[in-house]
Design a protein around this motif. Structure first.
Motif, mmCIF file in Angstrom:
data_model
loop_
_atom_site.group_PDB
_atom_site.id
_atom_site.type_symbol
_atom_site.label_atom_id
_atom_site.label_comp_id
_atom_site.label_asym_id
_atom_site.label_seq_id
_atom_site.Cartn_x
_atom_site.Cartn_y
_atom_site.Cartn_z
ATOM 1 N N MET A 15 17.618 -12.194 -7.528
ATOM 2 C CA MET A 15 17.011 -12.793 -8.835
ATOM 3 C C MET A 15 15.881 -11.919 -9.400
ATOM 4 O O MET A 15 16.134 -11.820 -10.925
ATOM 5 N N THR A 16 15.200 -11.177 -8.784
ATOM 6 C CA THR A 16 14.227 -10.358 -9.253
ATOM 7 C C THR A 16 14.606 -8.910 -9.315
ATOM 8 O O THR A 16 13.897 -7.860 -10.050
ATOM 9 N N GLY A 17 15.471 -8.392 -8.472
ATOM 10 C CA GLY A 17 15.712 -6.949 -8.441
ATOM 11 C C GLY A 17 14.727 -6.259 -7.569
ATOM 12 O O GLY A 17 14.726 -5.176 -7.421
ATOM 13 N N MET A 18 13.801 -6.883 -6.589
ATOM 14 C CA MET A 18 12.980 -6.205 -5.822
ATOM 15 C C MET A 18 12.666 -7.294 -4.838
ATOM 16 O O MET A 18 12.814 -8.497 -4.986
ATOM 17 N N THR A 19 12.240 -6.742 -3.666
ATOM 18 C CA THR A 19 11.875 -7.450 -2.495
ATOM 19 C C THR A 19 10.696 -8.123 -2.945
ATOM 20 O O THR A 19 9.794 -8.000 -3.801
ATOM 21 N N PRO A 20 10.410 -9.298 -2.164
ATOM 22 C CA PRO A 20 9.091 -9.776 -2.334
ATOM 23 C C PRO A 20 7.833 -9.251 -2.336
ATOM 24 O O PRO A 20 7.205 -9.282 -2.903
ATOM 25 N N HIS A 21 7.967 -8.159 -1.173
ATOM 26 C CA HIS A 21 6.629 -7.300 -1.159
ATOM 27 C C HIS A 21 6.501 -6.529 -2.191
ATOM 28 O O HIS A 21 5.623 -6.260 -2.768
ATOM 29 N N VAL A 25 3.251 -6.108 -4.756
ATOM 30 C CA VAL A 25 2.631 -4.965 -5.185
ATOM 31 C C VAL A 25 2.705 -4.427 -6.528
ATOM 32 O O VAL A 25 1.757 -4.241 -7.172
ATOM 33 N N GLU A 26 3.836 -4.887 -7.101
ATOM 34 C CA GLU A 26 4.130 -4.784 -8.516
ATOM 35 C C GLU A 26 2.904 -5.470 -9.638
ATOM 36 O O GLU A 26 2.261 -5.034 -10.676
ATOM 37 N N THR A 27 2.965 -7.057 -9.070
ATOM 38 C CA THR A 27 1.882 -7.793 -9.613
ATOM 39 C C THR A 27 0.549 -7.320 -9.569
ATOM 40 O O THR A 27 -0.090 -7.336 -10.641
ATOM 41 N N ARG A 28 0.093 -6.756 -8.412
ATOM 42 C CA ARG A 28 -1.242 -6.324 -8.118
ATOM 43 C C ARG A 28 -1.307 -5.155 -9.190
ATOM 44 O O ARG A 28 -2.722 -5.132 -9.651
ATOM 45 N N VAL A 29 -0.586 -4.163 -9.152
ATOM 46 C CA VAL A 29 -0.732 -3.015 -10.082
ATOM 47 C C VAL A 29 -0.843 -3.426 -11.424
ATOM 48 O O VAL A 29 -1.829 -2.748 -11.961
ATOM 49 N N GLN A 30 -0.127 -4.391 -12.087
ATOM 50 C CA GLN A 30 -0.232 -4.771 -13.070
ATOM 51 C C GLN A 30 -1.470 -5.352 -13.446
ATOM 52 O O GLN A 30 -2.135 -5.383 -14.460
ATOM 53 N N ALA A 31 -1.927 -6.323 -12.615
ATOM 54 C CA ALA A 31 -3.385 -6.655 -12.698
ATOM 55 C C ALA A 31 -4.320 -5.858 -12.715
ATOM 56 O O ALA A 31 -5.276 -6.022 -13.525
ATOM 57 N N CYS A 50 -7.941 -7.327 -6.974
ATOM 58 C CA CYS A 50 -6.570 -7.513 -7.413
ATOM 59 C C CYS A 50 -5.796 -7.793 -5.985
ATOM 60 O O CYS A 50 -4.626 -7.787 -6.106
ATOM 61 N N GLY A 51 -6.670 -7.873 -4.865
ATOM 62 C CA GLY A 51 -5.641 -8.037 -3.853
ATOM 63 C C GLY A 51 -5.163 -7.177 -2.696
ATOM 64 O O GLY A 51 -4.966 -7.340 -1.742
ATOM 65 N N PHE A 52 -5.963 -5.898 -3.280
ATOM 66 C CA PHE A 52 -5.631 -4.705 -2.312
ATOM 67 C C PHE A 52 -6.663 -4.564 -1.278
ATOM 68 O O PHE A 52 -7.717 -5.257 -1.574
ATOM 69 N N THR A 53 -6.288 -4.230 0.086
ATOM 70 C CA THR A 53 -7.354 -4.246 1.095
ATOM 71 C C THR A 53 -8.404 -3.230 0.817
ATOM 72 O O THR A 53 -9.720 -3.597 1.189
ATOM 73 N N MET A 58 -4.832 0.563 -3.088
ATOM 74 C CA MET A 58 -4.398 0.502 -4.611
ATOM 75 C C MET A 58 -3.926 1.801 -4.916
ATOM 76 O O MET A 58 -3.033 2.020 -5.693
ATOM 77 N N GLY A 59 -4.401 3.023 -4.686
ATOM 78 C CA GLY A 59 -3.936 4.234 -5.149
ATOM 79 C C GLY A 59 -2.624 4.523 -4.551
ATOM 80 O O GLY A 59 -1.888 5.144 -5.294
ATOM 81 N N VAL A 60 -2.336 4.137 -3.222
ATOM 82 C CA VAL A 60 -1.067 4.184 -2.813
ATOM 83 C C VAL A 60 0.051 3.597 -3.514
ATOM 84 O O VAL A 60 1.060 4.040 -4.161
ATOM 85 N N ALA A 61 -0.371 2.482 -3.981
ATOM 86 C CA ALA A 61 0.433 1.548 -4.886
ATOM 87 C C ALA A 61 0.434 2.129 -6.179
ATOM 88 O O ALA A 61 1.651 1.954 -6.698
ATOM 89 N N PHE A 62 -0.398 2.617 -6.757
ATOM 90 C CA PHE A 62 -0.373 3.126 -8.077
ATOM 91 C C PHE A 62 0.837 4.481 -8.125
ATOM 92 O O PHE A 62 1.236 4.519 -8.997
ATOM 93 N N ARG A 63 0.492 5.279 -7.189
ATOM 94 C CA ARG A 63 1.294 6.368 -7.102
ATOM 95 C C ARG A 63 2.969 5.982 -6.774
ATOM 96 O O ARG A 63 3.426 6.593 -7.542
#
Length: 77
Positions: A15-21, A25-31, A50-53, A58-63
């Protein structure tokens, strides 16, 4: 109807084209991006809000999502 975790994973991905995880991560990066546009809070605070530990998480997710660090993203604003 199949209600197993694997069935949920398959249906969510279909439905979304991506896994729940990946979706989380995408939602947190956008926030985080929205927060950086709104104010000049330290990146560590934005990461926590934004929910990053931690900030490096967050840096890993952004990259991964944007191909750049949060600091570089903020400098371009």
């Amino acid at each position: 109807m199949d209600r197993t975790p694997l069935a949920f994973l398959r249906e969510f991905t279909r439905m979304t084209g991506m896994t729940p995880h990946a979706y989380i991560v995408e939602t947190r990066v956008q926030a985080a991006r929205a927060s950086m546009r709104r104010d000049k809070a330290p990146l560590a605070i934005i990461a926590a809000d934004c929910g990053f530990t931690h900030q490096s998480h967050m840096g890993v997710a952004f990259r991964k999502v944007l191909g750049q660090t949060p600091g570089r993203y903020r400098a371009m604003l």
